[in-house]
Design a protein around this motif. Structure first.
Motif, short mmCIF file in Angstrom:
data_model
loop_
_atom_site.label_atom_id
_atom_site.label_comp_id
_atom_site.label_asym_id
_atom_site.label_seq_id
_atom_site.Cartn_x
_atom_site.Cartn_y
_atom_site.Cartn_z
N UNK A 23 0.83 -1.21 0.00
CA UNK A 23 0.00 0.00 0.00
C UNK A 23 0.87 1.26 0.00
N UNK A 24 1.95 1.26 0.80
CA UNK A 24 2.85 2.41 0.81
C UNK A 24 3.47 2.62 -0.57
N UNK A 25 3.86 1.52 -1.22
CA UNK A 25 4.44 1.60 -2.56
C UNK A 25 3.44 2.16 -3.57
N UNK A 30 1.33 6.67 -6.86
CA UNK A 30 0.26 7.65 -7.13
C UNK A 30 0.82 9.06 -7.10
N UNK A 31 1.61 9.34 -6.07
CA UNK A 31 2.18 10.69 -5.93
C UNK A 31 3.18 10.97 -7.06
N UNK A 32 4.06 10.01 -7.35
CA UNK A 32 5.09 10.22 -8.36
C UNK A 32 4.50 10.37 -9.76
N UNK A 33 3.44 9.62 -10.04
CA UNK A 33 2.83 9.64 -11.37
C UNK A 33 1.70 10.67 -11.49
N UNK A 65 -13.30 5.17 -4.85
CA UNK A 65 -12.04 5.91 -4.87
C UNK A 65 -10.98 5.12 -4.11
N UNK A 66 -9.77 5.66 -4.09
CA UNK A 66 -8.64 4.96 -3.48
C UNK A 66 -8.83 4.78 -1.97
N UNK A 67 -9.41 5.75 -1.29
CA UNK A 67 -9.64 5.60 0.16
C UNK A 67 -10.58 4.44 0.45
N UNK A 68 -11.65 4.31 -0.32
CA UNK A 68 -12.57 3.18 -0.16
C UNK A 68 -11.83 1.87 -0.44
N UNK A 69 -10.98 1.89 -1.48
CA UNK A 69 -10.17 0.72 -1.79
C UNK A 69 -9.29 0.32 -0.61
N UNK A 70 -8.58 1.30 -0.03
CA UNK A 70 -7.67 1.01 1.09
C UNK A 70 -8.42 0.38 2.26
N UNK A 71 -9.58 0.92 2.60
CA UNK A 71 -10.35 0.39 3.73
C UNK A 71 -10.74 -1.06 3.47
#
Length: 188
Positions: A23-25, A30-33, A65-71
């Motif tokens: 997840x950190x990767x 996401x940030x880099x791209x 969205x990504x937050x829903x995915x993470x949860x």
């Protein structure tokens, strides 16, 4: 010019021990791209394989969205929920097996029943068997009715032919007796 991602990400199958590192990767990628939520959700599908991909496919409409995915991701793949993950994995496998058995049953039917049952879209094997039996019973009943009607029609035709034959014999007998000066009284 083709777009090339700045950060690369390893594929995730669901068997990895440390999901937090993955997840950190992905957050770094996401940030880099500079991906927006829509691009992230598209990219995630590419980076998930095997169990993880099956899990994602089962929730694809729920994850906005990504937050829903993470949860959902942490809830499903964290070590604390390994039992739930196994249950879900086996449920997916069972559903696939049931679908395969259902398809094998349907395609093993004769063509006239196959088309009818396939068009009914049965949800499980029991429904397909019930539908096939009902169809067969209806078909047998229709064949029985058709056979009875055929016998009745043939019987009516036979009665008609027998009456014609009898009338013909009576006419011939009357002519014979008339020619021989005898009196004939046909039966009543």
């Amino acid at each position: 010019m083709a777009y090339a991602p700045i950060a690369k990400l390893e594929k995730f199958t669901g068997k990895e021990n440390d999901i937090q590192i993955w997840l950190n990767d992905i957050e770094k990628a996401i940030a880099a791209n500079i991906w927006n939520d829509a691009k992230v959700m598209q990219a995630i599908l590419y980076f998930l394989q095997d169990t993880a991909n099956s899990w994602y496919q089962s929730l694809i409409n729920k994850l906005q969205d990504f937050n829903a995915f993470k949860i959902e991701f942490l809830g499903y793949f964290s070590n604390n929920n390994s039992i739930n993950r196994l249950v879900n994995t086996f449920t997916i496998i069972k559903q696939r097996e049931n679908k395969a058995i259902l398809n094998q049953f349907i395609h093993g039917l004769c063509s006239s029943i196959l088309q009818c049952i396939h068009s009914m879209h049965p949800i499980n094997l029991q429904a397909a068997v019930t539908n096939a039996r009902n169809f067969e019973a209806t078909k047998l009943e229709a064949n029985h009715v058709q056979a009875v009607n055929l016998v009745i029609n043939e019987s009516s035709e036979l009665d008609s032919k027998l009456k014609q034959f009898s009338d013909s014999i009576n006419q011939k007998l009357e002519r014979y007796l008339a020619d021989n000066h005898a009196i004939y009284q046909p039966p009543q």
